[in-house]
Design an enzyme around this catalytic site. Sequence first.
Site, mmCIF file in Angstrom:
data_model
loop_
_atom_site.group_PDB
_atom_site.id
_atom_site.type_symbol
_atom_site.label_atom_id
_atom_site.label_comp_id
_atom_site.label_asym_id
_atom_site.label_seq_id
_atom_site.Cartn_x
_atom_site.Cartn_y
_atom_site.Cartn_z
ATOM 1 N N HIS A 59 12.364 82.370 82.407
ATOM 2 C CA HIS A 59 13.274 83.280 82.770
ATOM 3 C C HIS A 59 13.023 84.820 82.271
ATOM 4 C CE1 HIS A 59 17.896 84.246 83.756
ATOM 5 N NE2 HIS A 59 17.256 85.322 83.678
ATOM 6 N N GLU A 113 12.953 91.991 85.260
ATOM 7 C CA GLU A 113 12.737 91.502 83.709
ATOM 8 C C GLU A 113 12.293 92.713 82.870
ATOM 9 O OE1 GLU A 113 14.249 88.769 82.418
ATOM 10 O OE2 GLU A 113 15.173 88.412 84.220
ATOM 11 N N HIS A 117 14.733 94.488 80.335
ATOM 12 C CA HIS A 117 14.447 93.954 78.913
ATOM 13 C C HIS A 117 13.102 94.316 78.418
ATOM 14 C CE1 HIS A 117 17.786 91.031 79.335
ATOM 15 N NE2 HIS A 117 17.382 90.746 80.754
HETATM 16 P P1 5GP Z 1 24.265 85.008 81.925
HETATM 17 O O1 5GP Z 1 25.609 85.418 82.025
HETATM 18 O O2 5GP Z 1 23.813 84.271 83.132
HETATM 19 O O3 5GP Z 1 24.194 84.265 80.722
HETATM 20 O O4 5GP Z 1 23.159 86.388 81.699
HETATM 21 C C1 5GP Z 1 22.994 87.220 82.759
HETATM 22 C C2 5GP Z 1 21.997 88.210 82.220
HETATM 23 O O5 5GP Z 1 22.482 88.928 80.864
HETATM 24 C C3 5GP Z 1 20.624 87.625 81.740
HETATM 25 O O6 5GP Z 1 19.864 87.261 82.656
HETATM 26 C C4 5GP Z 1 20.070 88.351 80.653
HETATM 27 O O7 5GP Z 1 19.448 89.625 81.481
HETATM 28 C C5 5GP Z 1 21.359 89.262 80.279
HETATM 29 N N1 5GP Z 1 21.764 88.439 79.027
HETATM 30 C C6 5GP Z 1 22.794 87.292 78.823
HETATM 31 N N2 5GP Z 1 22.874 87.091 77.566
HETATM 32 C C7 5GP Z 1 21.875 87.693 76.832
HETATM 33 C C8 5GP Z 1 21.362 88.014 75.330
HETATM 34 O O8 5GP Z 1 22.163 87.240 74.650
HETATM 35 N N3 5GP Z 1 20.521 88.849 75.107
HETATM 36 C C9 5GP Z 1 20.022 89.518 76.088
HETATM 37 N N4 5GP Z 1 19.017 90.537 75.549
HETATM 38 N N5 5GP Z 1 20.225 89.592 77.384
HETATM 39 C C10 5GP Z 1 21.210 88.815 77.586
HETATM 40 P P1 5GP Z 2 18.790 88.588 84.144
HETATM 41 O O1 5GP Z 2 19.537 89.898 84.446
HETATM 42 O O2 5GP Z 2 19.697 87.284 84.370
HETATM 43 O O3 5GP Z 2 17.807 88.605 83.339
HETATM 44 O O4 5GP Z 2 17.780 88.388 85.639
HETATM 45 C C1 5GP Z 2 18.289 87.472 86.564
HETATM 46 C C2 5GP Z 2 18.071 88.314 87.883
HETATM 47 O O5 5GP Z 2 16.809 87.909 88.192
HETATM 48 C C3 5GP Z 2 19.062 87.915 88.877
HETATM 49 O O6 5GP Z 2 19.521 89.250 89.526
HETATM 50 C C4 5GP Z 2 18.493 86.983 89.748
HETATM 51 O O7 5GP Z 2 18.920 86.929 91.026
HETATM 52 C C5 5GP Z 2 16.953 87.367 89.732
HETATM 53 N N1 5GP Z 2 16.124 86.268 89.809
HETATM 54 C C6 5GP Z 2 15.097 86.196 90.730
HETATM 55 N N2 5GP Z 2 14.532 84.886 90.490
HETATM 56 C C7 5GP Z 2 15.162 84.227 89.601
HETATM 57 C C8 5GP Z 2 14.968 83.028 89.113
HETATM 58 O O8 5GP Z 2 14.120 82.021 89.409
HETATM 59 N N3 5GP Z 2 15.640 82.563 88.026
HETATM 60 C C9 5GP Z 2 16.803 83.323 87.639
HETATM 61 N N4 5GP Z 2 17.465 82.957 86.607
HETATM 62 N N5 5GP Z 2 17.002 84.587 87.954
HETATM 63 C C10 5GP Z 2 16.040 84.998 89.166
#
Ligand code: 5GP
Ligand code: 5GP
Length: 237
Positions: A59, A113, A117
């Site tokens: 991810h 990503e 990040h």
């Molecule tokens: P979710 O709410 O689905 O756990 O996280 C949504 C998104 O917020 C993640 O895909 C990631 O981009 C960011 N995120 C959530 N928790 C963390 C964290 O503890 N550290 C970092 N660097 N990003 C996070």
């Molecule tokens: P995050 O901000 O949570 O790191 O990244 C998740 C983002 O990437 C969301 O916008 C999600 O729709 C997109 N995304 C695309 N492909 C995937 C996948 O295979 N897994 C996850 N968790 N997110 C994906």
Amino acid sequence: MNFSILIQILALQCLAVVCVSREFDFYYFVQQWPASYCDTKRSCCYPKTGKPAEDFSIHGLWPNYRDGTYPANCDSVNLFNDSKITDLESRLEKDWPSLACPSSDGMRFWGHEWDKHGTCSESFLDQHSYFKAALDLKNKANLLQALNNAGIKPADGKYYSLESIKDAIKEATGYTPYIDCNVDASRKYHQLYQVYMCVEASGSEFINCPLLPHGRSCTSQVEFPSFSHIKPAHQEL
Ligand code: 5GP
Ligand code: 5GP
């Protein structure tokens, strides 16, 4: 003290602050289990390259601070540039596929990503090194093998204790992971969704997590669903 000496001292102090201030403290390296992603999203789409293998996939590699906060979108100039990772593309397609809809070749996910990040740790890892580090960490962790070694195999309707999953990964990698669960499509059962491991700032070695993420906690027994029967709700070819 004359004015120019004072300016020089101040400049040196500023430099010292810049030099010792850290962009971030460690990474969360997060892998997802595709069957659980599809069960929750209910509308996952296979990548244009086809259904991924039944394996954990990446991810992200997320810079974090020790206090639980994290930086995001740190450089709007050095945004994702796919020409920098052409030699890694086939590995990325295999190990970092995107299951979101609509179907894609992964670039959008990788770009998201990196922009969100990766740009926050670019003084340690440039774009190419960032993706390569994540791919190498996946190989190093080899989570599916770690679970298999402990007799934990993907199967629908079969439950494993959360502790046995964590122990199997600790046994194989030396580090206890954090497990993030979601609920299956029937909304009844917790299933293994994401595995978080911590990595030091150069992106090559696992470390004990300085801090556990805020995730969805798991029940003491969790399903490790099979990916073989999963059919995406929308397949855009
Ligand atoms: P979710 O709410 O689905 O756990 O996280 C949504 C998104 O917020 C993640 O895909 C990631 O981009 C960011 N995120 C959530 N928790 C963390 C964290 O503890 N550290 C970092 N660097 N990003 C996070
Ligand atoms: P995050 O901000 O949570 O790191 O990244 C998740 C983002 O990437 C969301 O916008 C999600 O729709 C997109 N995304 C695309 N492909 C995937 C996948 O295979 N897994 C996850 N968790 N997110 C994906």
